[in-house]
Write an enzyme that holds these catalytic residues in place. Structure first.
Site, PDB file in Angstrom:
ATOM      1  N   CYS A   2      36.858 -72.273  70.022  1.00 27.29           N
ATOM      2  CA  CYS A   2      36.790 -71.687  71.361  1.00 27.29           C
ATOM      3  C   CYS A   2      36.325 -70.230  71.254  1.00 27.29           C
ATOM      4  CB  CYS A   2      38.170 -71.689  71.989  1.00 27.29           C
ATOM      5  SG  CYS A   2      38.916 -73.317  72.000  1.00 27.29           S
ATOM      6  N   ARG A  27      30.217 -71.433  69.412  1.00 28.21           N
ATOM      7  CA  ARG A  27      31.516 -71.640  68.769  1.00 28.21           C
ATOM      8  C   ARG A  27      32.190 -72.915  69.230  1.00 28.21           C
ATOM      9  NH1 ARG A  27      33.688 -66.617  67.007  1.00 28.21           N
ATOM     10  NH2 ARG A  27      35.770 -67.439  67.221  1.00 28.21           N
ATOM     11  N   TRP A  75      36.379 -75.726  72.765  1.00 25.77           N
ATOM     12  CA  TRP A  75      36.091 -76.814  71.826  1.00 25.77           C
ATOM     13  C   TRP A  75      37.433 -77.520  71.670  1.00 25.77           C
ATOM     14  CZ3 TRP A  75      37.553 -78.099  66.704  1.00 25.77           C
ATOM     15  CH2 TRP A  75      36.730 -79.047  66.079  1.00 25.77           C
ATOM     16  N   ASN A 100      42.256 -68.596  72.370  1.00 31.66           N
ATOM     17  CA  ASN A 100      41.565 -69.224  71.243  1.00 31.66           C
ATOM     18  C   ASN A 100      42.576 -69.320  70.118  1.00 31.66           C
ATOM     19  OD1 ASN A 100      39.839 -69.973  69.162  1.00 31.66           O
ATOM     20  ND2 ASN A 100      39.098 -67.885  68.825  1.00 31.66           N
ATOM     21  N   GLY A 101      42.758 -70.538  69.579  1.00 29.48           N
ATOM     22  CA  GLY A 101      43.729 -70.723  68.507  1.00 29.48           C
ATOM     23  C   GLY A 101      44.532 -71.987  68.755  1.00 29.48           C
ATOM     24  N   GLU A 483      23.729 -80.716  50.366  1.00 28.09           N
ATOM     25  CA  GLU A 483      23.483 -79.876  51.537  1.00 28.09           C
ATOM     26  C   GLU A 483      22.404 -80.502  52.426  1.00 28.09           C
ATOM     27  OE1 GLU A 483      24.914 -77.696  53.055  1.00 28.09           O
ATOM     28  OE2 GLU A 483      23.407 -76.632  54.227  1.00 28.09           O
ATOM     29  N   LYS A 487      22.965 -81.543  56.292  1.00 22.88           N
ATOM     30  CA  LYS A 487      22.109 -81.066  57.394  1.00 22.88           C
ATOM     31  C   LYS A 487      21.609 -82.247  58.209  1.00 22.88           C
ATOM     32  CE  LYS A 487      22.929 -77.773  57.497  1.00 22.88           C
ATOM     33  NZ  LYS A 487      23.672 -76.798  56.779  1.00 22.88           N
ATOM     34  N   GLU A 490      24.525 -83.971  60.250  1.00 18.84           N
ATOM     35  CA  GLU A 490      25.171 -83.230  61.335  1.00 18.84           C
ATOM     36  C   GLU A 490      24.267 -82.999  62.537  1.00 18.84           C
ATOM     37  OE1 GLU A 490      26.609 -79.252  60.563  1.00 18.84           O
ATOM     38  OE2 GLU A 490      24.993 -78.890  59.149  1.00 18.84           O
ATOM     39  N   HIS A 506      25.655 -96.471  39.051  1.00 14.11           N
ATOM     40  CA  HIS A 506      27.078 -96.832  39.023  1.00 14.11           C
ATOM     41  C   HIS A 506      27.556 -97.326  40.381  1.00 14.11           C
ATOM     42  CE1 HIS A 506      27.386 -95.360  34.986  1.00 14.11           C
ATOM     43  NE2 HIS A 506      26.780 -94.243  35.362  1.00 14.11           N
ATOM     44  N   LYS A 605      30.738 -73.902  65.528  1.00 19.02           N
ATOM     45  CA  LYS A 605      30.168 -73.004  64.531  1.00 19.02           C
ATOM     46  C   LYS A 605      31.232 -72.426  63.613  1.00 19.02           C
ATOM     47  CE  LYS A 605      27.005 -70.602  62.534  1.00 19.02           C
ATOM     48  NZ  LYS A 605      26.235 -71.380  61.539  1.00 19.02           N
TER      49      LYS A 605
HETATM   50  C1  F6R Z   1      27.321 -77.016  58.262  1.00 18.97           C
HETATM   51  C2  F6R Z   1      28.182 -75.891  58.525  1.00 18.97           C
HETATM   52  C3  F6R Z   1      29.629 -76.008  58.206  1.00 18.97           C
HETATM   53  C4  F6R Z   1      30.174 -74.661  57.717  1.00 18.97           C
HETATM   54  C5  F6R Z   1      31.687 -74.744  57.510  1.00 18.97           C
HETATM   55  C6  F6R Z   1      32.244 -73.461  56.926  1.00 18.97           C
HETATM   56  O1  F6R Z   1      25.991 -76.729  58.565  1.00 18.97           O
HETATM   57  O2  F6R Z   1      27.747 -74.888  59.018  1.00 18.97           O
HETATM   58  O3  F6R Z   1      29.852 -77.008  57.281  1.00 18.97           O
HETATM   59  O4  F6R Z   1      29.524 -74.333  56.536  1.00 18.97           O
HETATM   60  O5  F6R Z   1      32.323 -75.025  58.717  1.00 18.97           O
HETATM   61  O6  F6R Z   1      31.983 -72.375  57.760  1.00 18.97           O
HETATM   62  P1  F6R Z   1      32.004 -70.887  57.217  1.00 18.97           P
HETATM   63  O7  F6R Z   1      30.881 -70.745  56.252  1.00 18.97           O
HETATM   64  O8  F6R Z   1      31.853 -70.036  58.427  1.00 18.97           O
HETATM   65  O9  F6R Z   1      33.327 -70.690  56.538  1.00 18.97           O
END
Ligand code: F6R
Length: 610
Positions: A2, A27, A75, A100-101, A483, A487, A490, A506, A605
């Site tokens: 949030c 966020r 969120w 937020n929290g 990674e 990407k 997601e 395996h 985010k």
């Molecule tokens: C994926 C992504 C998330 C963040 C994860 C950690 O693209 O962005 O997997 O990497 O939520 O976030 P941070 O780096 O802010 O601790």
């Protein structure tokens, strides 16, 4: 997660609140709301499921105006993303709260408040806060005292904005465990979950500290610490400009951020390397003394940052000759690990507010790890403040939920750490010099990798109607495959998995047929021949290969295979460059699929809750 915004001024604050919410939308974004005290002295509220623009339209429709207000983008954690669960929550038309929290004792408080006759209109944990504040006001406390009393009864994390019709020009804010900044302008003050939300209205900020409560009016503000003492907090001048968070010519933040990588990496290196050496002072004045003692490294992080940590482990052991382990923070924090003497705990995080990573760091400190280093993109974030040493990644604001430039700059920062530790553990000056030269050339190599954009766009058509994809890599490029898979999944919602290529036989080889695209990264290194055999295993079983290979590498993958060449690069920095085509691939596939690229479903985010 949030995001909250609040404002008190001698003008209508609704446009400021709405603009702030838009800037925080990355966020969390399943619903949004705002409440002001209007000219008639009444709390006037608008709430809408969906995006901030729906709220904006509603606010216009109901003619929402006021000189003091709070706003929230949600969120969902407790309760579905409905209008009634959207913030602000109001108690008996007198107090309004955004939060937020997560309040952990909300069930207990809810039971108690129900007995006291409070009615609940939402399923959120937040609603207990507004009732609790009202309850204290009802017993004669003013709004500040009531917030002070109420937060003492809350367990969990919060950043709060509170307004009341009893004190029409007073905005109260409090934080514990969730980020909150206070923005300062001429006779107007703002609060927000991060600086980016307020950049159009001010550049001056106070980062409220754990347990702080602020009492804000147009003629000034007072901050109290967790013990109730009046305190002064330092005012910071932000260097962010509003453009840094504008889209400009790009259709998505993710694409903009992919293209910003050459510049972001230049910034990350700026002033930190010189004459073929890493300048240790980049890690702070105490770094040298701390690094001298380090005999091992443990890295914790989440998601993309965890993948950067995994690359870091390969580098720390192979280049710096130092033992390293890496794990996801959500596991580490509950695992009761054995701590070895003189182990450095390294956290990696774009936001510096990821709840699991922060909790992991606090747990590491409790367990007695030697010292801590945060590699982070947000100055003054909780993680930065909790760490002994800090290396900022300087990627600039990253708005797209899918992390791109934060990842590659984390890798660069990680390499700087590898080199300063390596020189204490037998790494030669020549190795350091060579790697520093490679780092200096990175921005140009990345520019070249970005030239693959058009070809990747054409190839992405092949992925868009598939349900699964496999990513392969070996050594330090195995986390890059992970990674790439993250990407793709997601933002395009295609199920994607990554394997260390040697692991294919395996089990996962059973999946291979013409319906599963197999993406591989093939730098020119000592594992190349082994990787080539793994790729043969795939094409022999009818798998369709998409290989990103170093120009100097000759890969054969059958008639259907697509081999894309990436400018020749030294093995040490190859994972950084090979990340780029995989980001572009995910982006173009998602574009064809028409998903919400910058705000993929169900994700936020900055994951500030557990
Ligand atoms: C994926 C992504 C998330 C963040 C994860 C950690 O693209 O962005 O997997 O990497 O939520 O976030 P941070 O780096 O802010 O601790």
């Amino acid at each position: 997660m949030c995001g909250i915004v609040g404002a008190v001024a001698n003008r209508d604050v609704v446009p400021i609140l709405i603009d702030g919410l838009k800037r925080l939308e990355y966020r969390g974004y399943d619903s949004a709301g705002t409440a002001v005290i209007n000219g008639a002295g009444v709390i006037h509220r608008a709430r809408k499921p969906g995006k901030v623009k729906e709220l904006e339209a509603e606010a216009e429709k109901i003619k929402l105006h006021g000189n003091i207000g709070i706003a929230h983008t949600r969120w969902a954690t407790h309760g579905k993303p409905t209008q009634s669960n959207a913030h602000p929550h109001i108690c008996r038309d007198k107090v309004a709260v955004v939060h937020n929290g997560i309040i952990e004792n909300h069930e207990e408080l809810r039971e108690q408040q129900k007995k006291q006759g409070y009615e609940f209109t939402s399923e959120t944990d937040t609603e207990v806060i507004v009732h609790q504040i009202f309850h204290h006001m009802d017993q004669g406390e003013d709004i500040l005292e009531a917030v002070k009393s109420a937060v003492k009864e809350l367990e969990g994390a919060y950043a709060l904005g509170v307004i009341s019709i009893d004190d029409r020009d007073r905005l109260i804010t409090a934080r514990r465990g969730s980020p909150l900044v206070l923005g300062i302008a001429d006779h107007e003050y703002f609060i927000a979950s991060d600086v980016a939300a307020l950049i159009p209205v001010t550049k001056k900020f106070i980062f409220l500290e754990e347990g702080d409560i602020a009492d804000i009016k147009t003629d000034g503000f007072t901050i109290y610490d967790m013990d109730g003492n009046r305190v002064e907090r330092k005012i910071h001048e932000s260097k962010l400009n509003a453009d840094a968070v504008e889209l400009g010519k790009y259709s998505h933040y993710m694409l903009k951020e992919i293209y910003e990588q050459p510049l972001a990496i230049t910034e990350t290196l700026e002033g930190r390397i010189s004459n073929g050496k890493v300048l240790e002072a980049a890690f702070g004045p105490e770094a040298a003394g701390i690094f001298d003692k380090v005999q091992g490294v443990h890295i914790i992080a989440c998601g993309t940052s965890y993948h950067a940590g995994m690359v870091g482990r390969y580098w720390l052991e192979s280049i710096a000759n130092i033992p390293c382990s890496v794990e996801v923070a959500s596991e580490f924090r509950y695992r009761k690990p054995v701590v070895r003497k003189n182990q450095l705990i390294v956290t990696l995080s774009q936001s510096g507010e990821t709840a699991d990573t922060i909790a992991g760091l606090l747990e590491a400190k409790r367990l007695g790890f030697g010292s801590s280093l945060a590699i982070c993109n947000v100055p003054e974030s909780s993680l930065v403040r909790e760490s002994d040493l800090v290396l900022m990644t300087r990627a600039g604001p990253e708005i797209g939920v899918a992390s791109t430039k934060a990842f590659t700059t984390q890798l660069v920062a990680m390499m700087l750490l590898v080199l300063v530790l390596g020189r204490r553990h037998g790494m030669t000056d020549e190795t350091e010099r060579n790697i520093v030269t490679e780092l200096e050339q990175l921005p140009r190599k990345i520019e070249n990798a970005l030239l693959l954009d058009d070809v990747i766009k054409q190839l992405s058509v092949y992925f868009a109607d598939k349900h699964n994809a496999l990513f392969l890599g070996r050594g330090a490029n195995y986390p890059i495959a992970m990674e790439g898979a993250l990407k793709l999944k997601e933002i395009s919602y295609i199920h994607a998995e990554a394997y260390a290529a040697g692991e294919l036989k395996h089990g996962p080889l059973a999946l291979i047929d013409a319906t599963i695209p197999v993406v591989a990264v093939a730098p020119n290194n000592e594992l190349l021949e082994k990787l080539k055999s793994n790729l043969q295993e795939v094409s022999a079983r009818g798998g369709r290969l998409f290989v990103f290979a170093d120009t100097s590498v000759d890969v054969k993958g059958g008639e259907d295979a697509h081999i894309l060449h990436v400018d020749s690069i030294h093995d040490s920095v190859a994972p950084i460059v090979f990340s780029i085509p995989l980001q572009l691939l995910a982006y173009h596939v998602a574009l064809i699929k028409g998903t919400d690229i910058d705000k993929p479903r169900n994700l936020a985010k900055s994951v500030t809750v557990e």
